[in-house]
Write a protein that holds these residues in place. Structure first.
Motif, PDB file in Angstrom:
ATOM      1  N   GLY A 287       0.818  -1.214   0.000  1.00  0.00           N
ATOM      2  CA  GLY A 287       0.000   0.000   0.000  1.00  0.00           C
ATOM      3  C   GLY A 287       0.844   1.253   0.000  1.00  0.00           C
ATOM      4  O   GLY A 287       1.833   1.367  -0.731  1.00  0.00           O
ATOM      5  N   VAL A 288       0.473   2.211   0.857  1.00  0.00           N
ATOM      6  CA  VAL A 288       1.207   3.484   0.924  1.00  0.00           C
ATOM      7  C   VAL A 288       2.395   3.398   1.877  1.00  0.00           C
ATOM      8  O   VAL A 288       2.990   4.413   2.229  1.00  0.00           O
ATOM      9  CB  VAL A 288       0.273   4.642   1.348  1.00  0.00           C
ATOM     10  CG1 VAL A 288      -0.849   4.825   0.332  1.00  0.00           C
ATOM     11  CG2 VAL A 288      -0.290   4.413   2.752  1.00  0.00           C
ATOM     12  N   GLY A 289       2.738   2.165   2.284  1.00  0.00           N
ATOM     13  CA  GLY A 289       3.904   1.973   3.146  1.00  0.00           C
ATOM     14  C   GLY A 289       3.613   2.069   4.625  1.00  0.00           C
ATOM     15  O   GLY A 289       4.525   2.333   5.419  1.00  0.00           O
ATOM     16  N   TRP A 294       7.035   2.452   8.979  1.00  0.00           N
ATOM     17  CA  TRP A 294       7.179   2.321  10.442  1.00  0.00           C
ATOM     18  C   TRP A 294       8.389   1.449  10.781  1.00  0.00           C
ATOM     19  O   TRP A 294       9.207   1.800  11.645  1.00  0.00           O
ATOM     20  CB  TRP A 294       5.896   1.718  11.010  1.00  0.00           C
ATOM     21  CG  TRP A 294       5.932   1.421  12.481  1.00  0.00           C
ATOM     22  CD1 TRP A 294       6.398   0.283  13.079  1.00  0.00           C
ATOM     23  CD2 TRP A 294       5.489   2.271  13.549  1.00  0.00           C
ATOM     24  NE1 TRP A 294       6.260   0.361  14.441  1.00  0.00           N
ATOM     25  CE2 TRP A 294       5.708   1.572  14.769  1.00  0.00           C
ATOM     26  CE3 TRP A 294       4.914   3.545  13.597  1.00  0.00           C
ATOM     27  CZ2 TRP A 294       5.370   2.111  16.008  1.00  0.00           C
ATOM     28  CZ3 TRP A 294       4.584   4.081  14.845  1.00  0.00           C
ATOM     29  CH2 TRP A 294       4.810   3.374  16.022  1.00  0.00           C
ATOM     30  N   LEU A 295       8.516   0.299  10.107  1.00  0.00           N
ATOM     31  CA  LEU A 295       9.624  -0.607  10.386  1.00  0.00           C
ATOM     32  C   LEU A 295      10.964  -0.028   9.941  1.00  0.00           C
ATOM     33  O   LEU A 295      11.980  -0.161  10.631  1.00  0.00           O
ATOM     34  CB  LEU A 295       9.372  -1.959   9.712  1.00  0.00           C
ATOM     35  CG  LEU A 295       8.199  -2.765  10.275  1.00  0.00           C
ATOM     36  CD1 LEU A 295       7.969  -4.022   9.428  1.00  0.00           C
ATOM     37  CD2 LEU A 295       8.425  -3.145  11.728  1.00  0.00           C
ATOM     38  N   ALA A 296      10.972   0.613   8.778  1.00  0.00           N
ATOM     39  CA  ALA A 296      12.211   1.224   8.290  1.00  0.00           C
ATOM     40  C   ALA A 296      12.702   2.305   9.252  1.00  0.00           C
ATOM     41  O   ALA A 296      13.912   2.461   9.470  1.00  0.00           O
ATOM     42  CB  ALA A 296      11.993   1.803   6.899  1.00  0.00           C
ATOM     43  N   PHE A 310      -0.161   4.084  -7.972  1.00  0.00           N
ATOM     44  CA  PHE A 310      -0.310   5.326  -7.209  1.00  0.00           C
ATOM     45  C   PHE A 310       0.051   5.108  -5.742  1.00  0.00           C
ATOM     46  O   PHE A 310       0.692   5.953  -5.112  1.00  0.00           O
ATOM     47  CB  PHE A 310      -1.734   5.863  -7.319  1.00  0.00           C
ATOM     48  CG  PHE A 310      -1.934   7.166  -6.598  1.00  0.00           C
ATOM     49  CD1 PHE A 310      -1.451   8.342  -7.130  1.00  0.00           C
ATOM     50  CD2 PHE A 310      -2.572   7.207  -5.364  1.00  0.00           C
ATOM     51  CE1 PHE A 310      -1.597   9.553  -6.457  1.00  0.00           C
ATOM     52  CE2 PHE A 310      -2.737   8.402  -4.683  1.00  0.00           C
ATOM     53  CZ  PHE A 310      -2.248   9.581  -5.242  1.00  0.00           C
ATOM     54  N   ALA A 311      -0.351   3.953  -5.181  1.00  0.00           N
ATOM     55  CA  ALA A 311       0.008   3.644  -3.796  1.00  0.00           C
ATOM     56  C   ALA A 311       1.523   3.543  -3.646  1.00  0.00           C
ATOM     57  O   ALA A 311       2.089   3.988  -2.633  1.00  0.00           O
ATOM     58  CB  ALA A 311      -0.665   2.344  -3.354  1.00  0.00           C
ATOM     59  N   VAL A 312       2.198   2.962  -4.644  1.00  0.00           N
ATOM     60  CA  VAL A 312       3.654   2.865  -4.601  1.00  0.00           C
ATOM     61  C   VAL A 312       4.278   4.261  -4.620  1.00  0.00           C
ATOM     62  O   VAL A 312       5.231   4.547  -3.882  1.00  0.00           O
ATOM     63  CB  VAL A 312       4.182   2.012  -5.770  1.00  0.00           C
ATOM     64  CG1 VAL A 312       5.700   2.067  -5.856  1.00  0.00           C
ATOM     65  CG2 VAL A 312       3.707   0.567  -5.624  1.00  0.00           C
ATOM     66  N   ARG A 317       6.929   8.590  -1.467  1.00  0.00           N
ATOM     67  CA  ARG A 317       6.883   9.933  -0.875  1.00  0.00           C
ATOM     68  C   ARG A 317       6.953   9.846   0.649  1.00  0.00           C
ATOM     69  O   ARG A 317       7.618  10.659   1.306  1.00  0.00           O
ATOM     70  CB  ARG A 317       5.616  10.659  -1.311  1.00  0.00           C
ATOM     71  CG  ARG A 317       5.590  11.064  -2.782  1.00  0.00           C
ATOM     72  CD  ARG A 317       4.288  11.766  -3.138  1.00  0.00           C
ATOM     73  NE  ARG A 317       4.227  12.097  -4.544  1.00  0.00           N
ATOM     74  CZ  ARG A 317       4.715  13.210  -5.095  1.00  0.00           C
ATOM     75  NH1 ARG A 317       5.308  14.109  -4.322  1.00  0.00           N
ATOM     76  NH2 ARG A 317       4.612  13.429  -6.391  1.00  0.00           N
ATOM     77  N   ASN A 318       6.244   8.871   1.213  1.00  0.00           N
ATOM     78  CA  ASN A 318       6.275   8.699   2.662  1.00  0.00           C
ATOM     79  C   ASN A 318       7.672   8.338   3.147  1.00  0.00           C
ATOM     80  O   ASN A 318       8.115   8.781   4.212  1.00  0.00           O
ATOM     81  CB  ASN A 318       5.272   7.623   3.090  1.00  0.00           C
ATOM     82  CG  ASN A 318       3.837   8.122   3.079  1.00  0.00           C
ATOM     83  OD1 ASN A 318       3.572   9.295   3.338  1.00  0.00           O
ATOM     84  ND2 ASN A 318       2.902   7.233   2.779  1.00  0.00           N
ATOM     85  N   ALA A 319       8.374   7.519   2.362  1.00  0.00           N
ATOM     86  CA  ALA A 319       9.748   7.175   2.718  1.00  0.00           C
ATOM     87  C   ALA A 319      10.635   8.427   2.709  1.00  0.00           C
ATOM     88  O   ALA A 319      11.455   8.638   3.618  1.00  0.00           O
ATOM     89  CB  ALA A 319      10.300   6.131   1.754  1.00  0.00           C
TER      90      ALA A 319
END
Length: 417
Positions: A287-289, A294-296, A310-312, A317-319
């Motif tokens: 999904g959107v990560g 969280w784990l990273a 799009f989710a990727v 972006r979240n990363a």
């Protein structure tokens, strides 16, 4: 012919049951009389009934729309009983006994609501009636600001004269209003889903009535399906709003999925983290990560695979926003080569893993974490595929959905020796 008696059990979808008649908004210990039923999906559903004696499990519901609105079947249950019944239902379905963690908040916890805009009312669907809409004035499970959002919408429709959607005739101009809130940031996104593009004067009115929004979208819907989806176009403000879960920031967009309970999300994330072994993690259906980021952030080496491009994009972006180096790729879970990973996380759609289950069985991965809000799908995946190679080592339930029969399960599977 009248049917009556005491509710002794609940169906899988949370309805009281008497003699194969399913009664919404009723609970074990209620004494009821059923006056009228209808047949839906092969079952008799009570559409007119009376509670003659209330169950001791009951409490007074907070929302004035309870008993008609399809959003909260269990709002009339004491919260501790909701948790007990969810854990029992999960064990009945899967055979797994698991502790359940309650939501830190049971009111105002939802970070998104999709208000349907129809010629018969604006709000949420009426339970059991495909063409019925509850004309809402409040929604305490979503937000204390719900009345303000709905007042702005109604005033906007009056001024512009835009036509609401007709559910039976499948025509109209405005179909949904979606509102998202960052519970920990205070940011608000408003997205109007319509079957027409806006003219300049309509856009000015839209911006005026929803000036409180940090992000304002107009989504053009080109099909007649009854869902809050369309081609989202930014009208004014920021392209994303943010939610922050214990130091991790997530960007929210109209077309991206995010867990709906911000307050219980940290419990879900910590449950996944606690079950994660080693360092190298494969996040299937990423999904959107949500899990991967969280784990990273906590030092795990994460690769995510997700079918939705799009989710990727949102996950990447979240990363970036969180300053982590997790890798997210577009791909089908059932076609993903599983290499030398310590843990694989799967959070499949409601239908379950299906073919991807065999992929895990044939892999050499020691530890699998299965996250699901559909215990029946997990049971099928486990019995048909995963049981060949894996055993259930641990499980925890997280109540992401207070006042409903649903619960999120996190199951840790260990490869058999």
């Amino acid at each position: 012919m009248k049917l009556g008696g005491e509710i002794e059990k609940l169906s899988e979808d949370g309805l009281g049951v008497i003699s194969n008649v399913y009664i919404p908004f009723s609970y074990p210990g209620d004494e009821v009389v059923v006056l009228r039923t209808t047949r839906r999906f092969g079952r008799k559903i009570a559409v007119d009934f009376r509670v003659l004696r209330e169950s001791p499990l009951r409490k007074r519901p907070r929302c004035g729309h309870f008993g008609k609105c399809g959003g909260c079947l269990w709002q009339g249950l004491k919260y501790k009983e909701q948790l007990r019944l969810k854990a029992e239902a999960f064990e009945r379905t899967t055979g797994i006994g698991a502790d359940i963690k309650g939501s830190p908040r049971v009111w105002g916890f939802r970070n998104v609501s999709n208000f349907i805009v129809t010629s018969s009312g604006i709000g949420l669907k009426e339970y059991g009636n495909p063409f019925g809409v509850v004309d809402l004035h409040e929604c305490p499970v979503f937000s204390k600001k719900t009345p303000e959002y709905l007042r702005s919408l109604r005033a906007f429709l009056v001024e512009t004269g835009l036509e609401s959607w007709d559910l039976k005739k499948k025509r109209g101009q405005v179909h949904y209003l979606q509102v998202r809130e960052g519970k920990f940031t205070g940011e608000v996104m408003v997205n109007l889903i319509a079957h027409i593009g806006p003219q300049m004067e309509v856009l000015e009115a839209f911006k005026g009535y929803f000036s409180f929004a940090d992000s304002l979208y107009w989504s053009l819907k080109q099909d007649k399906r009854d869902d809050p989806r369309g081609d989202a176009r930014l009208v004014v403000g920021e392209p994303y709003i943010r939610e922050r879960i214990e130091g991790v920031t997530y960007l929210l967009h109209p077309n991206s999925f995010f867990q709906t309970n911000s307050y219980a999300l940290s419990l879900l994330l910590k449950a996944v983290e606690d079950f994660t072994d080693g360092v190298k993690v494969l996040d299937l259906y990423s999904g959107v990560g949500t899990f991967g980021i969280w784990l990273a952030k906590r030092g795990f080496n994460v690769r995510g695979v997700e079918l939705n491009p799009f989710a990727v994009e949102m996950a990447r972006r979240n990363a970036e926003v969180n300053g982590v180096e997790a890798v997210f790729e577009v791909g089908r879970a059932e076609e993903t080569p599983i290499g030398n990973y310590d843990t694989v996380i799967v959070d499949p759609p409601r239908r379950g893993l299906k073919e991807a289950g065999e992929l895990l069985v044939k892999s050499g991965v020691e530890n699998v974490i299965y996250v699901s809000c559909n215990p029946r799908a997990f049971k099928l995946d486990y019995e048909n595929h995963l049981k060949k190679t894996y055993r259930v080592e641990d499980a925890v339930l997280v109540d992401m959905f207070p006042h409903t029969p649903h619960v999120e399960g996190v199951i840790k599977l260990r490869r058999k020796g």
